[in-house]
Design a protein around this motif. Structure first.
Motif, PDB file in Angstrom:
ATOM      1  N   UNK A  38      33.139  45.576  25.993  1.00 19.48           N
ATOM      2  CA  UNK A  38      34.307  44.814  26.420  1.00 19.48           C
ATOM      3  C   UNK A  38      35.565  45.668  26.410  1.00 19.48           C
ATOM      4  N   UNK A  39      35.662  46.555  25.397  1.00 24.40           N
ATOM      5  CA  UNK A  39      36.857  47.374  25.280  1.00 24.40           C
ATOM      6  C   UNK A  39      36.915  48.445  26.366  1.00 24.40           C
ATOM      7  N   UNK A  40      35.773  49.001  26.736  1.00 27.11           N
ATOM      8  CA  UNK A  40      35.835  50.120  27.685  1.00 27.11           C
ATOM      9  C   UNK A  40      35.714  49.686  29.135  1.00 27.11           C
ATOM     10  N   UNK A  41      35.279  48.448  29.364  1.00 26.23           N
ATOM     11  CA  UNK A  41      35.024  48.035  30.735  1.00 26.23           C
ATOM     12  C   UNK A  41      36.247  48.109  31.642  1.00 26.23           C
ATOM     13  N   UNK A  42      37.414  47.572  31.234  1.00 21.63           N
ATOM     14  CA  UNK A  42      38.553  47.642  32.162  1.00 21.63           C
ATOM     15  C   UNK A  42      38.930  49.079  32.509  1.00 21.63           C
ATOM     16  N   UNK A  43      38.815  49.988  31.546  1.00 22.02           N
ATOM     17  CA  UNK A  43      39.179  51.389  31.805  1.00 22.02           C
ATOM     18  C   UNK A  43      38.202  51.999  32.797  1.00 22.02           C
ATOM     19  N   UNK A  44      36.904  51.716  32.570  1.00 24.42           N
ATOM     20  CA  UNK A  44      35.890  52.260  33.473  1.00 24.42           C
ATOM     21  C   UNK A  44      36.101  51.706  34.881  1.00 24.42           C
ATOM     22  N   UNK A  45      36.417  50.407  34.936  1.00 23.88           N
ATOM     23  CA  UNK A  45      36.584  49.756  36.233  1.00 23.88           C
ATOM     24  C   UNK A  45      37.779  50.355  36.986  1.00 23.88           C
ATOM     25  N   UNK A  97      38.108  28.253  37.056  1.00 23.52           N
ATOM     26  CA  UNK A  97      39.324  28.937  36.614  1.00 23.52           C
ATOM     27  C   UNK A  97      39.732  29.972  37.654  1.00 23.52           C
ATOM     28  N   UNK A  98      41.039  30.274  37.671  1.00 19.72           N
ATOM     29  CA  UNK A  98      41.510  31.236  38.660  1.00 19.72           C
ATOM     30  C   UNK A  98      40.873  32.615  38.451  1.00 19.72           C
ATOM     31  N   UNK A  99      40.775  32.999  37.180  1.00 18.76           N
ATOM     32  CA  UNK A  99      40.193  34.313  36.897  1.00 18.76           C
ATOM     33  C   UNK A  99      38.757  34.380  37.400  1.00 18.76           C
ATOM     34  N   UNK A 100      38.030  33.262  37.232  1.00 19.80           N
ATOM     35  CA  UNK A 100      36.636  33.252  37.666  1.00 19.80           C
ATOM     36  C   UNK A 100      36.547  33.396  39.188  1.00 19.80           C
ATOM     37  N   UNK A 101      37.484  32.718  39.885  1.00 19.61           N
ATOM     38  CA  UNK A 101      37.476  32.825  41.352  1.00 19.61           C
ATOM     39  C   UNK A 101      37.785  34.257  41.773  1.00 19.61           C
ATOM     40  N   UNK A 102      38.770  34.840  41.083  1.00 15.32           N
ATOM     41  CA  UNK A 102      39.107  36.235  41.384  1.00 15.32           C
ATOM     42  C   UNK A 102      37.889  37.127  41.178  1.00 15.32           C
ATOM     43  N   UNK A 103      37.180  36.883  40.076  1.00 14.90           N
ATOM     44  CA  UNK A 103      36.020  37.722  39.771  1.00 14.90           C
ATOM     45  C   UNK A 103      34.963  37.593  40.861  1.00 14.90           C
ATOM     46  N   UNK A 104      34.708  36.331  41.286  1.00 13.75           N
ATOM     47  CA  UNK A 104      33.715  36.122  42.349  1.00 13.75           C
ATOM     48  C   UNK A 104      34.160  36.832  43.626  1.00 13.75           C
ATOM     49  N   UNK A 105      35.441  36.674  43.950  1.00 14.05           N
ATOM     50  CA  UNK A 105      35.936  37.311  45.171  1.00 14.05           C
ATOM     51  C   UNK A 105      35.823  38.822  45.089  1.00 14.05           C
ATOM     52  N   UNK A 106      36.208  39.363  43.935  1.00  8.19           N
ATOM     53  CA  UNK A 106      36.131  40.809  43.761  1.00  8.19           C
ATOM     54  C   UNK A 106      34.715  41.313  43.953  1.00  8.19           C
ATOM     55  N   UNK A 136      38.405  42.684  40.514  1.00 11.64           N
ATOM     56  CA  UNK A 136      37.578  42.508  39.322  1.00 11.64           C
ATOM     57  C   UNK A 136      38.366  42.911  38.081  1.00 11.64           C
ATOM     58  N   UNK A 137      39.137  43.995  38.219  1.00  8.25           N
ATOM     59  CA  UNK A 137      39.949  44.448  37.085  1.00  8.25           C
ATOM     60  C   UNK A 137      41.012  43.400  36.734  1.00  8.25           C
ATOM     61  N   UNK A 138      41.672  42.883  37.770  1.00 13.48           N
ATOM     62  CA  UNK A 138      42.685  41.853  37.545  1.00 13.48           C
ATOM     63  C   UNK A 138      42.074  40.640  36.857  1.00 13.48           C
ATOM     64  N   UNK A 139      40.907  40.223  37.357  1.00 13.23           N
ATOM     65  CA  UNK A 139      40.249  39.054  36.783  1.00 13.23           C
ATOM     66  C   UNK A 139      39.912  39.303  35.326  1.00 13.23           C
ATOM     67  N   UNK A 140      39.440  40.523  35.058  1.00 11.71           N
ATOM     68  CA  UNK A 140      39.049  40.870  33.693  1.00 11.71           C
ATOM     69  C   UNK A 140      40.262  40.861  32.764  1.00 11.71           C
ATOM     70  N   UNK A 196      37.066  30.227  28.803  1.00 13.63           N
ATOM     71  CA  UNK A 196      35.868  31.047  28.848  1.00 13.63           C
ATOM     72  C   UNK A 196      35.641  31.659  30.192  1.00 13.63           C
ATOM     73  N   UNK A 197      36.632  32.225  30.827  1.00 12.59           N
ATOM     74  CA  UNK A 197      36.443  33.381  31.685  1.00 12.59           C
ATOM     75  C   UNK A 197      35.472  33.269  32.828  1.00 12.59           C
ATOM     76  N   UNK A 198      35.637  34.250  33.616  1.00 13.32           N
ATOM     77  CA  UNK A 198      34.900  34.399  34.845  1.00 13.32           C
ATOM     78  C   UNK A 198      33.440  34.065  34.713  1.00 13.32           C
ATOM     79  N   UNK A 199      32.786  34.820  33.871  1.00 11.01           N
ATOM     80  CA  UNK A 199      31.353  34.722  33.964  1.00 11.01           C
ATOM     81  C   UNK A 199      30.771  33.572  33.209  1.00 11.01           C
TER      82      UNK A 199
END
Lengths: 160, 660
Positions: B205-212, B477-486, B627-631, B650-653
């Protein structure tokens, strides 16, 4: 049980993909490996006609001929032997006499080389490693400080 | 004076990085909130400011054409347009290394400010980032000083290599370096997590946004480079499997694997060890890329000039980073924990398959890239491994990965066993356009791989459309929609790239013809008439500009330029683009033809649907960004869900997992 089954699946899938990839890579490598020949190597032991090879050397001054029909003919040397190269395409913009180049192509029965591609470098002071090594083996290479080794064979003084 | 200040600033940044490493390490030992940790973060700040100021001074030296600095003299010229004077600052080895170092320092500061939530882990990561920066700043300070003086100072300068004088190339290296170097942050967090014995899920979880973020930027950088190669090198290709391209492609492949496996680890705890391993090796391969590009060991169309000393330095940095990372991994991988099990039809299994294929592809590319080098070191007859190898080995693996991709979005986590409902059965209709595309490719006489890639591309596009259609509404949720779109955008991008690549691989052969003004030739059913060729000189070059009319309507103007400062000739390609593809024209020198007429050598090619490649890359970058924004909007889902399984936050996924 669950963990064991999961592991088994992963290992089986992994092994299958690895085997397929290794097979692909191996057969592809056999077909795609192109050997480099310096002019001296060609003189001693020419590759079979029709086999795709790479040759390289310095473009001999005054050897470049541009027939009216297009393309170019030129000679490359490593100081010990020469290869005459025929190229139908348009030469790279950086192609110049006295410069080290590498060409991909095939020899015909008469030991003439027909190139499919000619690589000259973006950087005019750059010497392809193959050519540098061929020149070193022919004894016409003067190692200088890093990046500044140069050709020191016959005609060296005319090449800038 | 500027040069001396610049040199001093580089040395200062180097010392600040050492301080950052040591202080943050101590700070992490004390729990991450102590004075030492704060001092480490302050050191990171000093490094950023010092390196940034040094870079600014270098840019100023370029603008002022201060040729008493060797690097400026070698890469600039008084007559060069301002934009290329500025971009010359990162157009050669030393300057680009300074940029690289600055970005490393920036990521160090980024980690210190917005790094992992756990304070100790954050301080440890800042320390590791400091170590990575220290290595490169040492290289910069001791072996690649961009502020080296030259005496006597040349009057005019040698000019930046003309083919690098291009607006795209001005932004390509910074994008690429943010990608390469950004992977260092993932490395630092992974290594820090191993030292701290963090659990695999928290670490992912900590490294994912950086990797993305890094991977998205790397994608953009590579795409810009490919686009530049397409129109600037004048050979009409966008990917040559050249060692330098492979050098960026290997970390890209592993980065792609990482951004997917990190999802599975974060959400489900699946393959924690693998995710951490990927985070470590992706950055190691970035350094390997720097080695291949900068040491001149390989014959490449874009090699920097040969310099073995640099190569030894970079190999040293590669060795230190790799040994540190992998030794830690070997000692501590056990502490990452095991995830829950999953079934072969679960999303974890599909992500695992994707990772396997991407990683194996990276391995195959590495073998092809390094084998000639190995042969050279062994002193065997020299060989080269060309595109046929990569086309036959890497391409099928990538096509297979892309074929599995659209299905993954429809697989539930864990137990799998997707039971298609009636609604999902409609998906079968999607096979109709896929079959249509395949038939079209066969009808055009495309090679087998191109047919496969085209079909897979259409399949991916349909899958992405359905992904949005099915999951958008279900995501509350908005973040979840963003994640799906991404996700859908990025996957659609892959589809477009596959289609565009397949179409380009099926293009008609190029035509070379010597044309006198007034004469015509035909390619892909379109007539090209050379109307005239006239002088069109620029600020630092002389040019012949041809006017070629396509089908009696649009006009394309390829140029042939001569840059006197660099004593170099280049071709500026003329492109006539429409929806069907690009007419690609370059013009060579004038010569007397057999019939005695002065004629120009014109090279014409047709690249069908090549815009799809650009669109595809754009969509992948957009998808990554979303995806980064959603995360970032969603926060850390693993923890949120641990507390309360169905919390709306509880987030996108979490939302997706319920929906599918």
């Amino acid at each position: 049980m669950r963990q064991a089954r999961k592991r088994l699946w992963m290992i089986a899938a992994g092994a299958a993909v690895l085997i397929v990839a290794a097979a692909l890579a191996f057969t592809a490598m056999r077909d795609a490996m192109v050997f480099f020949y310096s002019p001296a190597m060609v003189a001693e032991n020419p590759p079979p006609p029709g086999q795709r090879v790479r040759v390289g050397g310095l473009v001999v001054n005054g050897s470049v001929e541009r027939p009216a029909s297009g393309g170019a003919n030129f000679t490359v040397t490593d100081g010990r032997a020469d290869i005459r190269i025929t190229f139908a395409g348009s030469l790279p913009d950086l192609f110049r006499e006295g410069q080290g180049i590498v060409a991909d192509g095939v020899f015909d029965e008469d030991a003439r080389f027909t190139a499919q591609t000619v690589l000259a470098k973006h950087d005019e002071s750059y010497m392809p490693p193959e050519v540098a090594r061929a020149l070193r083996e022919s004894g016409y290479w003067q190692d200088g400080p890093p990046g500044t080794g140069q050709y020191a064979g016959p005609g060296a003084e005319t090449r800038r | 004076m500027i040069a001396e200040i610049g040199r001093y600033l580089v040395a200062l940044a180097f010392l600040a990085c050492i301080a950052q490493t040591l202080l943050s390490w101590r700070g992490a030992d004390q729990g991450g909130r102590s004075g030492a940790a704060r001092a480490g973060a302050a050191a990171a700040e000093i490094a950023v400011i010092a390196a940034g100021a040094a870079f600014l001074l270098l840019v100023i030296s370029f603008i002022r054409s201060d040729f008493s600095i060797a690097y400026v003299a070698a890469n600039s010229h008084v007559d060069k347009p301002l934009l290329y004077k500025i971009s010359g600052a990162w157009g050669g080895h030393e300057g680009s290394m300074l940029l690289w170092c600055w970005i490393l320092a920036l990521f160090g500061l980024g980690l210190a400010r917005i790094g992992p939530k756990d304070a100790a882990l954050r301080a440890r990561a800042v320390s590791f980032q400091g170590l990575l920066s220290t290595l490169f700043f040492a290289f910069l300070a001791f072996a690649s000083n961009p502020f080296e003086r030259v005496f006597p100072a040349p009057i005019r300068g040698a000019d930046l290599n003309p083919i690098l004088q291009d607006p795209l190339l001005a932004i390509h290296p910074p994008m690429l370096y943010v990608g390469y170097v950004g992977l260092s942050a993932a490395f630092a967090i992974a290594a820090a997590g191993l030292v701290q014995r963090s659990g695999g899920r928290a670490l992912a979880g900590a490294l994912r946004p950086w990797a993305l973020g890094a991977w998205t930027s790397l994608t953009a950088g590579i795409a810009l480079g490919a686009w530049w190669a397409y129109y600037e090198l004048g050979w009409g290709g966008w990917w040559f499997w050249d060692p330098v391209e492979n050098a960026s492609f290997m970390p890209w492949l592993l980065g792609a694997a990482l951004v997917h496996s990190a999802i599975a680890t974060e959400k489900r705890g699946a393959f924690p060890g693998w995710t951490v391993f990927l985070a470590l090796i992706a950055y190691v391969l970035s350094i390997l890329g720097a080695f291949l590009v900068r040491s001149g060991v390989l014959t490449s169309v874009h090699a920097f000039a040969l310099d073995p000393e640099r190569g030894v330095w970079i190999l040293g940095m590669l060795g230190v980073s790799a040994v540190a990372g992998f030794a830690l991994f070997a000692l501590r991988a056990g502490s990452l924990g095991e995830g829950d099990g999953f079934e072969p039809t679960s999303r974890e299994a599909f992500i695992g398959a994707n990772n396997l294929l991407l990683a194996v592809t990276a391995g195959v590319v590495m073998v092809g890239t390094l084998y000639p080098l190995f042969v050279d070191i062994m002193g065997w007859p020299m060989i080269s491994v060309g595109p046929p190898y990569f086309d036959a080995s890497a391409t099928p693996l990538l096509i297979l990965a892309a074929a599995l991709m659209p299905m993954a979005a429809f697989m539930p986590w864990a137990n799998g066993g997707a039971k298609p409902g009636l609604k999902q059965m409609r998906a079968a209709f999607l096979l109709v356009p896929v079959a249509g595309v395949i038939i079209a490719f066969i009808a055009f006489g495309a090679p087998v791989l191109a047919v496969a890639a085209g079909g897979v591309g259409a399949w991916a596009l349909c899958g992405a459309a359905m992904d949005v259609g099915v999951h958008w509404k279900a995501a509350k949720v908005r973040a979840a929609r963003l994640a799906v779109t991404g996700r859908a955008l990025a996957h659609a991008g892959v589809g477009f790239i596959a289609l565009g690549g397949a179409a380009d691989a099926s293009r008609p052969p190029d035509i070379h013809r010597a044309l006198a003004p007034g004469e015509s030739m035909t390619i892909a059913g379109r007539s090209l008439t050379l109307e005239e060729v006239r002088r069109a000189d620029g600020p630092n070059f002389m040019a012949d500009r041809a006017t070629i009319r396509v089908d009696g309507r649009s006009v394309v103007r390829p140029e042939r330029r001569f840059y006197p400062a660099a004593n170099q000739t280049t071709r500026e390609v003329g492109l006539g683009s429409d929806l069907r593809g690009d007419i690609y024209l370059s013009v060579g020198e004038a010569r007397t033809r057999e019939d005695g007429v002065m004629a120009y050598e014109v090279r014409a090619a047709f690249h069908p649907l090549v815009w799809m490649l650009g669109l595809g890359a754009f969509l992948v970058v957009m998808g990554g960004g979303l995806a980064l924004t959603a995360r970032l909007m969603a926060g850390a889902p693993a923890r949120a869900r641990a507390g309360d399984g169905v919390k709306a936050a509880g987030t996108a996924d979490a939302a997706q997992a319920r929906a599918t």
